[in-house]
Design an enzyme around this catalytic site. Structure first.
Site, PDB file in Angstrom:
ATOM      1  N   GLN A 199      24.198  -6.048 -20.219  1.00 28.45           N
ATOM      2  CA  GLN A 199      23.932  -5.030 -21.224  1.00 28.45           C
ATOM      3  C   GLN A 199      25.223  -4.421 -21.760  1.00 28.45           C
ATOM      4  OE1 GLN A 199      20.475  -3.476 -18.324  1.00 28.45           O
ATOM      5  NE2 GLN A 199      20.859  -2.041 -19.974  1.00 28.45           N
ATOM      6  N   PHE A 230      16.754  -3.466 -17.994  1.00 31.87           N
ATOM      7  CA  PHE A 230      16.256  -2.185 -17.454  1.00 31.87           C
ATOM      8  C   PHE A 230      17.357  -1.340 -16.812  1.00 31.87           C
ATOM      9  CE2 PHE A 230      12.866  -5.443 -16.737  1.00 31.87           C
ATOM     10  CZ  PHE A 230      12.093  -5.110 -17.844  1.00 31.87           C
ATOM     11  N   GLU A 234      23.698  -3.274 -16.525  1.00 34.25           N
ATOM     12  CA  GLU A 234      24.708  -2.432 -17.158  1.00 34.25           C
ATOM     13  C   GLU A 234      26.045  -2.558 -16.438  1.00 34.25           C
ATOM     14  OE1 GLU A 234      25.252   2.226 -18.534  1.00 34.25           O
ATOM     15  OE2 GLU A 234      23.262   1.437 -18.109  1.00 34.25           O
ATOM     16  N   ARG A 312      21.820  13.616 -15.328  1.00 31.84           N
ATOM     17  CA  ARG A 312      20.667  13.519 -16.236  1.00 31.84           C
ATOM     18  C   ARG A 312      19.394  14.000 -15.553  1.00 31.84           C
ATOM     19  NH1 ARG A 312      18.877  10.875 -21.250  1.00 31.84           N
ATOM     20  NH2 ARG A 312      21.029  10.328 -21.767  1.00 31.84           N
ATOM     21  N   ARG A 344      16.156   2.278 -16.126  1.00 30.07           N
ATOM     22  CA  ARG A 344      15.435   2.843 -17.265  1.00 30.07           C
ATOM     23  C   ARG A 344      15.070   4.320 -17.033  1.00 30.07           C
ATOM     24  NH1 ARG A 344      10.351  -0.480 -19.836  1.00 30.07           N
ATOM     25  NH2 ARG A 344      10.378   0.420 -21.934  1.00 30.07           N
ATOM     26  N   PHE A 346      17.446   6.567 -16.257  1.00 33.06           N
ATOM     27  CA  PHE A 346      18.780   6.978 -15.830  1.00 33.06           C
ATOM     28  C   PHE A 346      18.778   8.371 -15.194  1.00 33.06           C
ATOM     29  CE2 PHE A 346      23.405   7.707 -16.464  1.00 33.06           C
ATOM     30  CZ  PHE A 346      23.892   6.465 -16.119  1.00 33.06           C
ATOM     31  N   THR A 449      25.274  10.926 -22.243  1.00 32.21           N
ATOM     32  CA  THR A 449      25.839  12.223 -21.877  1.00 32.21           C
ATOM     33  C   THR A 449      27.366  12.171 -21.811  1.00 32.21           C
ATOM     34  OG1 THR A 449      25.439  11.699 -19.544  1.00 32.21           O
ATOM     35  CG2 THR A 449      23.800  13.050 -20.669  1.00 32.21           C
ATOM     36  N   ALA A 518      20.721   4.155 -22.558  1.00 29.19           N
ATOM     37  CA  ALA A 518      20.433   5.511 -23.037  1.00 29.19           C
ATOM     38  C   ALA A 518      19.484   5.501 -24.235  1.00 29.19           C
ATOM     39  CB  ALA A 518      21.729   6.251 -23.389  1.00 29.19           C
ATOM     40  N   GLU A 717      13.394   4.316 -23.222  1.00 29.56           N
ATOM     41  CA  GLU A 717      13.206   5.005 -21.948  1.00 29.56           C
ATOM     42  C   GLU A 717      12.113   6.068 -21.941  1.00 29.56           C
ATOM     43  OE1 GLU A 717      17.520   5.106 -19.863  1.00 29.56           O
ATOM     44  OE2 GLU A 717      17.430   5.955 -21.879  1.00 29.56           O
TER      45      GLU A 717
END
Length: 762
Positions: A199, A230, A234, A312, A344, A346, A449, A518, A717
């Site tokens: 990703q 998902f 990442e 988060r 997903r 986060f 963020t 995100a 998400e």
């Protein structure tokens, strides 16, 4: 216009025919080598000896690496702190950590050889639980992070009602259908071509370049598609890409690596599990006066993305509810388990589940309708009064709330009031099978963020025959991003979709990309593509106005109208080309308004919020804990949807995945730190039969008040959180068994449901 039209996924035909090409499908040259890790068999220990002679002598083995073979072991971490060495540097931190690396002539030979290593360990106590970590003060910051608004302690103490509670929620395996995979081909001059199922191509580029001591321009990363991500792709793909790049450099041959499912689940990170404790004060209507949350999360052995995930969770501790006095305390705990990572939502789902539990607990305590308690605590809808001081616990004004109106419509459409009466009647007559109905909402913040990640680039070419090729920094993992972005380009040029082609995400075409995460893929990359298309269209317009002496130019229905003159789009393009008008452009976009100070816990971390509401009805066998979802009704806010069919598909999939997290997907580690649920035989993801028979999904069709791409809203998400309604429905069913609040934990397996029934009856 193409935007707003329900078009099928751009690779739908390739998916259903099996022709879609993934990393493992790329034809490899003769001589391609294959890699596998040798994994630790203990959770925490010093390695006292390691004999790899049998590994080196195994059939097909070309090379074997351990930490001693490097002057500096390459780091695989996505975090600024380099705490994830490619291979163990002497101390094992989790069971499944890569200790050595095998390079062989086949995938099977590499895997067989990787099991022949003879390693002896001096074991240390393993930190596995919240209690272990707290006792050892094992954490990823000096102390807990705390956000405070108002004076929660004082208002809780003076409130008419006060309750205390706790909810445990487990982690979750990503279970992407395509496992982690990478293929690295050495090029001339020491350059590398990396094909990775990732990703975040730019992070792969950066980490490979760093490992090889090369500039980033010497490493090109290409990703056409993933078979699911998902969040699990990442950062977790760094290990495979770095390992393959090192072996490719040293052998001069292409190198490939893919984890088998067992290894994938043993090595890679999961969703963070959380324990959330709460103390809340409220009045007779259920209005929250003040709330105090303590969030604890097991982060695993390395920092990975745990800090922003835990942040988060704190940022979503309010969810849809205006908390005038709130305290949120977060502990990021280090444990000897796989390093928990992006998933997903986060961290958002964990924070949301905490406050949704609070609302349900209040309703049960006061014997009120949970829907009424939610309405009592909602943020005021935009356009309504009063909204003075309507801010989140971190000081961000909420001006786009719409849940009052959404709730009114949704509960009427779903016949909520009558169904609650019917369920109560059923439960009064049936001693064994109990029904329950659960309502949950979502207000999900959209943006990274980490502010600087809110940027994207694109490259658009218009060829002289009128065909259009575009590239952007987003990655396709089945969510339909490429199709949405192609629809943006088609709308900007006024052409049909068959004129548009999107090529594989490529760091050589669009540099410095952010992860497709995100929920921002379409927001960021759609705007970047729109900017590039607008530049080319404006160039063409200025030329055509001058050429024909006209004042107006429009692009529509594959035609370009210039004053009284009409040309087909290919004719207009050819004319511009012949007059030396540039038909290629980059595009760039950065999200406006976002500004966030995570240390102070103040600012505007999100550009806007996406909203949704779900109602789920279940039936529970109180003798066995077996249960079934009977019906789900969802109303979700996608703004002015770019592609309604794709968005509804994402909502359906997100809801079912959320239900899986909270009901069937249980991660179990034994006392030695070995993950026991490491294969499809022991880990239960939802299947088609687990989806509700009655599944009603509708879009709340209202433009985004912020200037997003065509006023749409992100939809990756937010709907995942709507699966919380299933957990609340099961809690409602358990509540029918006795007078006490059942305090149902997640996942709500049959065993946990039976425990909750026992608590209700106690």
């Amino acid at each position: 216009m193409s935007v707003g039209t329900s078009l099928t996924h751009d690779s739908a035909e390739l998916h259903v025919t099996g022709a879609a090409r993934y990393i493992d499908d790329i034809p490899t040259p003769n001589g391609t080598l294959h890699l596998a890790f040798g994994l630790s068999q203990v959770a925490h220990a010093d390695i006292t000896s390691m004999n790899l002679d049998d590994v080196r002598n195994a059939d097909g083995v070309v090379a074997v690496y351990c930490a001693d073979d490097f002057d500096h072991v390459p780091d695989c971490s996505p975090a600024p702190v380099p705490d994830e060495p490619l291979l163990c540097t002497g101390t094992v931190h989790f069971l499944g950590q890569p200790v050595f690396l095998v390079v062989a002539t086949s995938h099977l030979a590499a895997r067989k050889a990787a099991r022949l290593g003879q390693i002896t360990y001096a074991e240390k106590p393993a930190i596995l639980s919240y209690e272990d970590a707290l006792a050892a003060n094992a954490r990823f910051e000096d102390g807990p992070r705390i956000y405070t608004k108002g004076d929660p302690a004082a208002v809780i103490e003076s409130a008419p009602h006060v309750i205390h509670g706790q909810i445990d929620m487990g982690g979750q395996e990503h279970f992407y259908l395509e496992g982690q995979a990478a293929l690295v081909t050495p090029l001339e001059g020491g350059d590398m071509l990396v094909n990775s199922s990732t990703q975040h191509p730019t992070e792969i580029q950066h980490k490979v370049a760093h490992a090889l001591h090369l500039p980033m321009h010497a490493v090109r990363v290409e990703t056409r598609r993933m078979g699911g991500g998902f969040g699990g792709k990442e950062s977790q793909g760094n290990w495979l890409a770095i390992a393959c790049a090192i072996a490719a450099r040293d052998t001069g041959q292409p190198c490939k690596m893919r984890y088998d499912r067992d290894d994938d689940m043993m090595v890679t990170g999961k969703r963070h599990d959380f324990r959330i404790s709460y103390t809340v004060g409220f009045d007779d209507t259920g209005k929250i006066a003040g709330v105090d949350f303590i969030q604890m999360t097991r982060c695993g052995w390395s920092i990975d993305l745990s800090i922003p995930v835990a942040d988060r969770a704190m940022l979503h501790a309010d969810n849809a509810y205006h908390l005038e006095h709130a305290r949120i305390e977060s502990h990021r705990l280090r444990t000897n388990t796989q390093s928990a990572t992006a998933y997903r939502g986060f961290g958002g789902p964990q924070g949301i589940l905490g406050i949704e539990r609070v609302i349900d607990h209040i309703a049960a305590t006061l014997k009120l309708d949970p829907a009424d308690v939610r309405r009592t605590n909602y943020y005021a809808d935009m356009g309504t009064e009063p909204k003075t001081g309507q801010t989140t616990p971190y000081g961000m004004p909420v001006t786009d709330a719409i849940l009052h109106a959404m709730t009114d419509r949704h509960l009427a459409d779903a016949d909520y009031t009558a169904r609650r009466v019917q369920i109560a009647d059923w439960n009064a007559k049936n001693p064994i099978l109990k029904k329950g109905i659960g309502l949950s909402t979502v207000k999900f913040g959209i943006s990274f963020t980490l502010t600087h990640l809110n940027q994207a680039g694109a490259l658009v070419h218009v060829y002289q025959d009128g065909s259009i090729q575009l590239n952007h920094g987003g990655t396709e993992m089945g969510q339909g991003l490429f199709q949405k972005v192609a629809q943006v380009a088609a709308s900007e040029f006024g052409v049909s979709m068959n004129a548009i082609k999107i090529t594989a995400t490529d760091t050589a075409k669009v540099p410095n990309t952010s992860a497709t995460a995100a929920s921002s893929g379409a927001d960021l990359n759609g705007m970047a593509v729109k900017a590039a298309c607008s530049t080319i269209r404006d160039r063409m317009s200025l030329f055509l106005q001058d050429y024909f002496g006209a004042d107006t130019v429009s692009f529509q229905d594959n035609m370009v109208t210039v004053g009284t003159h009409s040309l087909s789009f290919p004719e207009a393009v050819k004319l511009a080309y012949e007059n030396r008008i540039s038909l290629s452009s980059t595009g760039f976009y950065k999200t406006p308004k976002v500004k966030w100070d995570r240390i102070k816990g103040q600012g505007r971390p999100f550009y806007y919020f996406a909203y949704g509401i779900a109602l789920t009805e279940v039936v529970l066998d109180t003798l066995t804990g077996e249960n079934r979802i009977l019906r789900s009704d969802i109303l979700h806010d996608a703004g002015a949807s770019l592609n309604p069919s794709l968005d509804i598909g994402q909502i359906e999939g997100g809801y079912v995945q959320g239900v899986g997290w909270l009901t069937t997907e249980e991660l179990v580690w034994d006392a030695k730190g070995r993950l026991r649920t490491h294969a499809p035989s022991t880990y239960k993801i939802p299947t088609a039969s687990d989806a509700p028979d009655v599944f009603n999904v509708k879009l709340w069709d209202a433009p985004n008040p912020e200037k997003s791409i065509y006023r749409s809203k992100a939809v990756g998400e937010p709907p995942f959180n709507l699966g919380i309604s299933a957990l609340l429905a099961l809690s409602d069913a358990a509540s029918a068994c006795g007078p006490n609040y059942p305090a149902l934990n997640a996942p709500a397996t049959p065993e946990e449901l039976l425990r909750a029934i026992g608590r209700a009856r106690a």
